[in-house]
Design a protein around this motif. Structure first.
Motif, PDB file in Angstrom:
ATOM      1  N   ILE A  12      -0.808  58.342  21.697  1.00  0.00           N
ATOM      2  CA  ILE A  12       0.104  58.812  22.739  1.00  0.00           C
ATOM      3  C   ILE A  12       0.740  57.582  23.372  1.00  0.00           C
ATOM      4  O   ILE A  12       0.034  56.684  23.843  1.00  0.00           O
ATOM      5  N   LEU A  13       2.069  57.543  23.359  1.00  0.00           N
ATOM      6  CA  LEU A  13       2.819  56.437  23.940  1.00  0.00           C
ATOM      7  C   LEU A  13       3.622  56.919  25.136  1.00  0.00           C
ATOM      8  O   LEU A  13       4.235  57.989  25.097  1.00  0.00           O
ATOM      9  N   SER A  14       3.636  56.128  26.187  1.00  0.00           N
ATOM     10  CA  SER A  14       4.492  56.390  27.344  1.00  0.00           C
ATOM     11  C   SER A  14       5.816  55.677  27.103  1.00  0.00           C
ATOM     12  O   SER A  14       5.829  54.488  26.758  1.00  0.00           O
ATOM     13  N   VAL A  15       6.917  56.399  27.271  1.00  0.00           N
ATOM     14  CA  VAL A  15       8.254  55.836  27.031  1.00  0.00           C
ATOM     15  C   VAL A  15       9.153  56.120  28.227  1.00  0.00           C
ATOM     16  O   VAL A  15       8.951  57.085  28.956  1.00  0.00           O
ATOM     17  N   GLU A  36       9.183  69.867  20.926  1.00  0.00           N
ATOM     18  CA  GLU A  36      10.011  69.021  21.779  1.00  0.00           C
ATOM     19  C   GLU A  36      10.208  69.698  23.126  1.00  0.00           C
ATOM     20  O   GLU A  36      10.587  70.867  23.196  1.00  0.00           O
ATOM     21  N   GLY A  37       9.903  68.981  24.193  1.00  0.00           N
ATOM     22  CA  GLY A  37      10.090  69.489  25.545  1.00  0.00           C
ATOM     23  C   GLY A  37      10.835  68.467  26.389  1.00  0.00           C
ATOM     24  O   GLY A  37      11.233  67.411  25.895  1.00  0.00           O
ATOM     25  N   GLU A  38      11.006  68.773  27.666  1.00  0.00           N
ATOM     26  CA  GLU A  38      11.722  67.859  28.564  1.00  0.00           C
ATOM     27  C   GLU A  38      10.950  66.570  28.821  1.00  0.00           C
ATOM     28  O   GLU A  38      11.546  65.523  29.017  1.00  0.00           O
ATOM     29  N   LEU A  39       9.620  66.656  28.836  1.00  0.00           N
ATOM     30  CA  LEU A  39       8.796  65.506  29.205  1.00  0.00           C
ATOM     31  C   LEU A  39       8.005  64.892  28.055  1.00  0.00           C
ATOM     32  O   LEU A  39       7.378  63.846  28.233  1.00  0.00           O
ATOM     33  N   ALA A  40       8.013  65.547  26.891  1.00  0.00           N
ATOM     34  CA  ALA A  40       7.213  65.030  25.778  1.00  0.00           C
ATOM     35  C   ALA A  40       7.782  65.461  24.435  1.00  0.00           C
ATOM     36  O   ALA A  40       8.479  66.472  24.328  1.00  0.00           O
ATOM     37  N   LEU A  41       7.450  64.687  23.430  1.00  0.00           N
ATOM     38  CA  LEU A  41       7.879  64.949  22.059  1.00  0.00           C
ATOM     39  C   LEU A  41       6.660  64.742  21.161  1.00  0.00           C
ATOM     40  O   LEU A  41       6.019  63.695  21.210  1.00  0.00           O
ATOM     41  N   TYR A  42       6.303  65.768  20.390  1.00  0.00           N
ATOM     42  CA  TYR A  42       5.162  65.710  19.478  1.00  0.00           C
ATOM     43  C   TYR A  42       5.694  65.535  18.060  1.00  0.00           C
ATOM     44  O   TYR A  42       6.501  66.342  17.598  1.00  0.00           O
ATOM     45  N   GLU A  56       5.516  60.477  25.587  1.00  0.00           N
ATOM     46  CA  GLU A  56       5.564  61.071  26.921  1.00  0.00           C
ATOM     47  C   GLU A  56       6.507  60.277  27.816  1.00  0.00           C
ATOM     48  O   GLU A  56       6.430  59.046  27.872  1.00  0.00           O
ATOM     49  N   LEU A  57       7.356  60.988  28.532  1.00  0.00           N
ATOM     50  CA  LEU A  57       8.257  60.352  29.477  1.00  0.00           C
ATOM     51  C   LEU A  57       7.446  59.856  30.670  1.00  0.00           C
ATOM     52  O   LEU A  57       6.662  60.603  31.255  1.00  0.00           O
TER      53      LEU A  57
END
Length: 72
Positions: A12-15, A36-42, A56-57
């Motif tokens: 899991i990376l914070s971006v 894909e969501g507003e705050l995260a991308l799997y 994760e944003l």
């Protein structure tokens, strides 16, 4: 006892910029989008069955979690 690590489980990376990160990992490196969501991308690799990379944003960039698949 030394663990028998089979492979990476997930990371899991914070971006800071989800759209720019999406472009890099999906368009340039070839990861597939699982969700894909507003705050995260799997994302998953070509041979993975489930997500193996989560972006994760967040205000700070970094590695949030690393998991391994281990043998018995």
């Amino acid at each position: 006892m030394t663990p028998h690590i089979v492979r990476m489980g997930h990371i899991i990376l914070s971006v800071r910029h989800l759209a720019a990160s999406r472009h890099f990992y999906v368009d340039l490196l070839g990861f597939n989008i699982v969700h894909e969501g507003e705050l995260a991308l799997y994302l998953r690799g070509v041979e993975d069955r489930e997500w193996s990379l989560k972006l994760e944003l967040a205000p700070e960039v970094g590695v949030k979690q690393v998991a391994f698949k281990a043998g018995s």
